[in-house]
Motif scaffolding. Sequence first.
Motif, PDB file in Angstrom:
ATOM      1  N   ALA A 144       6.846   3.959   1.961  1.00 25.32           N
ATOM      2  CA  ALA A 144       7.608   3.593   3.159  1.00 25.32           C
ATOM      3  C   ALA A 144       6.681   3.463   4.362  1.00 25.32           C
ATOM      4  O   ALA A 144       6.790   2.510   5.149  1.00 25.32           O
ATOM      5  N   VAL A 145       5.756   4.403   4.505  1.00 20.72           N
ATOM      6  CA  VAL A 145       4.769   4.332   5.596  1.00 20.72           C
ATOM      7  C   VAL A 145       3.905   3.090   5.445  1.00 20.72           C
ATOM      8  O   VAL A 145       3.597   2.403   6.425  1.00 20.72           O
ATOM      9  N   HIS A 146       3.527   2.771   4.218  1.00 20.28           N
ATOM     10  CA  HIS A 146       2.695   1.582   3.954  1.00 20.28           C
ATOM     11  C   HIS A 146       3.409   0.309   4.387  1.00 20.28           C
ATOM     12  O   HIS A 146       2.819  -0.579   5.018  1.00 20.28           O
ATOM     13  N   THR A 147       4.691   0.208   4.085  1.00 13.28           N
ATOM     14  CA  THR A 147       5.470  -0.973   4.471  1.00 13.28           C
ATOM     15  C   THR A 147       5.570  -1.082   5.990  1.00 13.28           C
ATOM     16  O   THR A 147       5.370  -2.160   6.566  1.00 13.28           O
ATOM     17  N   LEU A 148       5.878   0.028   6.643  1.00 12.58           N
ATOM     18  CA  LEU A 148       5.997   0.017   8.101  1.00 12.58           C
ATOM     19  C   LEU A 148       4.663  -0.284   8.779  1.00 12.58           C
ATOM     20  O   LEU A 148       4.607  -0.914   9.836  1.00 12.58           O
ATOM     21  N   ALA A 165       5.705  18.207  -9.332  1.00 11.17           N
ATOM     22  CA  ALA A 165       6.891  17.525  -8.815  1.00 11.17           C
ATOM     23  C   ALA A 165       6.512  16.502  -7.745  1.00 11.17           C
ATOM     24  O   ALA A 165       7.019  15.372  -7.729  1.00 11.17           O
ATOM     25  N   LEU A 166       5.595  16.884  -6.861  1.00 12.01           N
ATOM     26  CA  LEU A 166       5.178  15.990  -5.778  1.00 12.01           C
ATOM     27  C   LEU A 166       4.399  14.785  -6.295  1.00 12.01           C
ATOM     28  O   LEU A 166       4.343  13.747  -5.621  1.00 12.01           O
ATOM     29  N   ALA A 167       3.797  14.900  -7.476  1.00 17.11           N
ATOM     30  CA  ALA A 167       3.025  13.791  -8.032  1.00 17.11           C
ATOM     31  C   ALA A 167       3.870  12.538  -8.197  1.00 17.11           C
ATOM     32  O   ALA A 167       3.339  11.415  -8.182  1.00 17.11           O
ATOM     33  N   SER A 168       5.179  12.707  -8.349  1.00 18.51           N
ATOM     34  CA  SER A 168       6.058  11.537  -8.443  1.00 18.51           C
ATOM     35  C   SER A 168       6.807  11.289  -7.133  1.00 18.51           C
ATOM     36  O   SER A 168       6.893  10.155  -6.667  1.00 18.51           O
ATOM     37  N   ILE A 169       7.311  12.353  -6.506  1.00 15.93           N
ATOM     38  CA  ILE A 169       8.129  12.192  -5.293  1.00 15.93           C
ATOM     39  C   ILE A 169       7.323  11.636  -4.128  1.00 15.93           C
ATOM     40  O   ILE A 169       7.832  10.863  -3.305  1.00 15.93           O
ATOM     41  N   ILE A 170       6.042  11.990  -4.041  1.00 14.99           N
ATOM     42  CA  ILE A 170       5.225  11.649  -2.885  1.00 14.99           C
ATOM     43  C   ILE A 170       5.104  10.144  -2.656  1.00 14.99           C
ATOM     44  O   ILE A 170       4.875   9.684  -1.542  1.00 14.99           O
ATOM     45  N   TRP A 171       5.297   9.350  -3.731  1.00 18.19           N
ATOM     46  CA  TRP A 171       5.161   7.902  -3.608  1.00 18.19           C
ATOM     47  C   TRP A 171       6.247   7.295  -2.721  1.00 18.19           C
ATOM     48  O   TRP A 171       6.033   6.228  -2.128  1.00 18.19           O
ATOM     49  N   ILE A 172       7.386   7.950  -2.620  1.00 15.93           N
ATOM     50  CA  ILE A 172       8.489   7.394  -1.826  1.00 15.93           C
ATOM     51  C   ILE A 172       8.135   7.360  -0.340  1.00 15.93           C
ATOM     52  O   ILE A 172       8.196   6.293   0.287  1.00 15.93           O
ATOM     53  N   PRO A 173       7.740   8.482   0.296  1.00 13.42           N
ATOM     54  CA  PRO A 173       7.362   8.404   1.714  1.00 13.42           C
ATOM     55  C   PRO A 173       6.068   7.629   1.943  1.00 13.42           C
ATOM     56  O   PRO A 173       5.948   6.934   2.962  1.00 13.42           O
ATOM     57  N   LEU A 174       5.098   7.739   1.036  1.00 14.05           N
ATOM     58  CA  LEU A 174       3.839   7.019   1.221  1.00 14.05           C
ATOM     59  C   LEU A 174       4.058   5.507   1.239  1.00 14.05           C
ATOM     60  O   LEU A 174       3.493   4.788   2.072  1.00 14.05           O
ATOM     61  N   PRO A 196      12.088  -3.266   0.201  1.00 14.55           N
ATOM     62  CA  PRO A 196      10.677  -2.984   0.509  1.00 14.55           C
ATOM     63  C   PRO A 196      10.446  -1.613   1.135  1.00 14.55           C
ATOM     64  O   PRO A 196       9.437  -0.980   0.870  1.00 14.55           O
ATOM     65  N   LEU A 197      11.386  -1.153   1.966  1.00 12.10           N
ATOM     66  CA  LEU A 197      11.193   0.133   2.640  1.00 12.10           C
ATOM     67  C   LEU A 197      11.136   1.283   1.637  1.00 12.10           C
ATOM     68  O   LEU A 197      10.421   2.264   1.848  1.00 12.10           O
ATOM     69  N   LEU A 198      11.882   1.176   0.543  1.00 11.50           N
ATOM     70  CA  LEU A 198      11.898   2.223  -0.481  1.00 11.50           C
ATOM     71  C   LEU A 198      11.274   1.740  -1.788  1.00 11.50           C
ATOM     72  O   LEU A 198      11.692   2.134  -2.872  1.00 11.50           O
ATOM     73  N   LYS A 199      10.255   0.905  -1.652  1.00  9.99           N
ATOM     74  CA  LYS A 199       9.574   0.416  -2.849  1.00  9.99           C
ATOM     75  C   LYS A 199       8.887   1.557  -3.606  1.00  9.99           C
ATOM     76  O   LYS A 199       8.621   1.458  -4.800  1.00  9.99           O
ATOM     77  N   GLY A 200       8.652   2.676  -2.914  1.00 11.51           N
ATOM     78  CA  GLY A 200       8.023   3.824  -3.553  1.00 11.51           C
ATOM     79  C   GLY A 200       8.885   4.439  -4.639  1.00 11.51           C
ATOM     80  O   GLY A 200       8.385   5.176  -5.489  1.00 11.51           O
ATOM     81  N   VAL A 201      10.207   4.166  -4.617  1.00  3.30           N
ATOM     82  CA  VAL A 201      11.086   4.671  -5.669  1.00  3.30           C
ATOM     83  C   VAL A 201      10.643   4.120  -7.022  1.00  3.30           C
ATOM     84  O   VAL A 201      10.628   4.836  -8.023  1.00  3.30           O
ATOM     85  N   GLY A 202      10.284   2.841  -7.046  1.00  2.00           N
ATOM     86  CA  GLY A 202       9.799   2.242  -8.289  1.00  2.00           C
ATOM     87  C   GLY A 202       8.508   2.884  -8.761  1.00  2.00           C
ATOM     88  O   GLY A 202       8.328   3.136  -9.959  1.00  2.00           O
ATOM     89  N   MET A 203       7.600   3.143  -7.818  1.00  2.00           N
ATOM     90  CA  MET A 203       6.347   3.810  -8.185  1.00  2.00           C
ATOM     91  C   MET A 203       6.621   5.222  -8.703  1.00  2.00           C
ATOM     92  O   MET A 203       5.973   5.691  -9.636  1.00  2.00           O
ATOM     93  N   SER A 261       6.718  -2.942  16.890  1.00  2.00           N
ATOM     94  CA  SER A 261       6.930  -1.506  17.045  1.00  2.00           C
ATOM     95  C   SER A 261       7.722  -0.958  15.866  1.00  2.00           C
ATOM     96  O   SER A 261       8.267  -1.705  15.044  1.00  2.00           O
ATOM     97  N   PHE A 262       7.819   0.369  15.811  1.00  2.00           N
ATOM     98  CA  PHE A 262       8.532   1.024  14.707  1.00  2.00           C
ATOM     99  C   PHE A 262       9.989   0.568  14.649  1.00  2.00           C
ATOM    100  O   PHE A 262      10.511   0.237  13.581  1.00  2.00           O
ATOM    101  N   THR A 263      10.663   0.543  15.794  1.00  2.00           N
ATOM    102  CA  THR A 263      12.077   0.143  15.821  1.00  2.00           C
ATOM    103  C   THR A 263      12.238  -1.334  15.473  1.00  2.00           C
ATOM    104  O   THR A 263      13.203  -1.713  14.797  1.00  2.00           O
ATOM    105  N   GLU A 264      11.291  -2.175  15.913  1.00  2.00           N
ATOM    106  CA  GLU A 264      11.366  -3.606  15.591  1.00  2.00           C
ATOM    107  C   GLU A 264      11.212  -3.843  14.095  1.00  2.00           C
ATOM    108  O   GLU A 264      11.901  -4.684  13.519  1.00  2.00           O
ATOM    109  N   VAL A 265      10.306  -3.088  13.485  1.00  2.00           N
ATOM    110  CA  VAL A 265      10.084  -3.235  12.050  1.00  2.00           C
ATOM    111  C   VAL A 265      11.321  -2.807  11.270  1.00  2.00           C
ATOM    112  O   VAL A 265      11.763  -3.488  10.341  1.00  2.00           O
ATOM    113  N   LEU A 266      11.902  -1.654  11.658  1.00  2.00           N
ATOM    114  CA  LEU A 266      13.114  -1.181  10.976  1.00  2.00           C
ATOM    115  C   LEU A 266      14.244  -2.187  11.131  1.00  2.00           C
ATOM    116  O   LEU A 266      14.997  -2.466  10.184  1.00  2.00           O
TER     117      LEU A 266
END
Length: 561
Positions: free
Chosen positions: A527-531, A516-525, A95-102, A537-542
């Motif tokens: 991850a932020v959405h999942t968190l 290039a960012l049109a595809s790569i940007i989904w990975i951090p976005l 789930p944390l890197l679900k943006g890879v699929g997008m 807290s951030f550490t508890e979620v991780l």
Amino acid sequence: ILTGYPNSEVCLSHEACRPTWSRQIEFTLAGIGCAVGLGNIWRFPYLCYRSGGGAFLVPYLLMLVVLGIPLLHMELTLGQYLRRGPVLALTKACPLLKGVGMATVAISFIMCTYYNVIITWALYYMFSSFRSELLWENCNNTWNTANCTDRVTNSSSSSTASQQFFNYKVLERTSGVEETGSLRWELFLLLLLAWILVYLCIFQGVKSTGKVVYFTALFPYVILLALLINNVQLPGAIDGIRFFIIPEWDKLLNVEVWINAAAQIFNSIGIGFGSLMAMASYNSYNNNILKDTLAISITNSVTSIFAGFVIFSAFGYMSHLQNVPVSEIAVDGPGLVFVVYPQAFATMPVAPLWAFLFFFMLLCLGLDSQFAMVEVMVTSLLDSYSKPILKYLKRKEFLVLVVCGAAFLLGIPNVMQVGIYVFQLMDHYTAIVSIMFLAFFEVVAVCWLYGVKRLSSNLLEMTGKRPSIFFRVCWWVICPVLITVILVFSVIQFKPARYEDYIYPPWAQGVGWLIALASIIWIPLAAVHTLWLLPGSFTEVLYSLSVYASEGKCQVIDWNH
């Protein structure tokens, strides 16, 4: 859906309506067609030529064994087990890197908008071959300039008849990206025809694609064999073949040769594009994945080497005509297909026939890869939004039509007079920049966060056999290290986009980075959405995510909401 396990009661009721390949051989052929593409015909021989001929084969075959085959096995296993396209498959796995699929869906869609332009050019050449004398045989045409020559030459003050045909007749290219020019109506109509062909081949999903691939995946080998038989009889052909198979051992000391070999395996098989993962999601649950992995990856590399014999035999013939060594022939990337090789056809017996067969072969190779990229988008949309989509569009065929129509419209800038510069810019920042980052995060998500242990259990559940120690070591150590090295060297050795001697202005390079960012940007976005969605807290979620991953409970959470 909530558990993500295909043997669960909920999942069985949902998966019952998912189509599968009519015969398993259809998936194998479709996978071969997806992996075997235009890159086997021009990029492999080009890299081999620039890397000292036979010396390139040593690292190439090594990278096939330790990088290509294990990563393909990984993607096919995940797609077949979760029975989803890359978006939901990566969402369930990590789930944390679900943006890879997008990101895989985004990069496949971007690529399909301009990749079909290559098919458009192949159609133009194919139709231009229906005449007694090829249009690029001589310099007696209205588009030729005073410095035209009807023989291949290394002189910078002249250009060949085939080069001028491509630049001034087919493309009618402008002086640079600053000058857009007008729409090339001939290419526009051929682009429309290319998309119509793609739609007719895949509009019924795997049922129609499975039938088409019997022809499109097998016919190119008939043409390659015919071309090889013809080429080896030409004077000088043996010199080209000797250059291809006899290594210049000192080239192996060049790190770039090893990086190019790994990158070629990576791009050729299609790791990170999501195409084969989407196709594998339509397999029967107990399909023998290892058999398909070996068939697709080995056939891909054998085809590249086979094409190398065809291309280098023609190089030997051209060196004979010019009376220069094979190593001094001017070869520049994609020009191998649309400039150098057509010039060789012009001097062959029954030239129009060989030209037609060659460009028809390019059409088949291009269509196979195009099927796969469109299927990624269609499969992912249906996996995530099937109810609202089918509510308005009623049938899957209309969704395929919408996707093809949107890609056709976005591809129109590539058939303007400025089109070659647009094409080169998109290809450079998509196929070279984006895919390296994408592959790195995919390997991290599946091999490390989802885990080799869970991947092995999935394979055991489906086939009754665990992966060998070789695959487990590659997944855990070798593949992540190699991908990281490739990524680092790609960044260190990165060069801005250029086309021949034309260097793109800074604003165009900026547009390239946006592509290039049109595809790569989904990975951090993502991850932020999942968190953001999970409480704590951030550490508890991780920590909770790492516990879910280690215990195999990632699929308990409904990540779509």
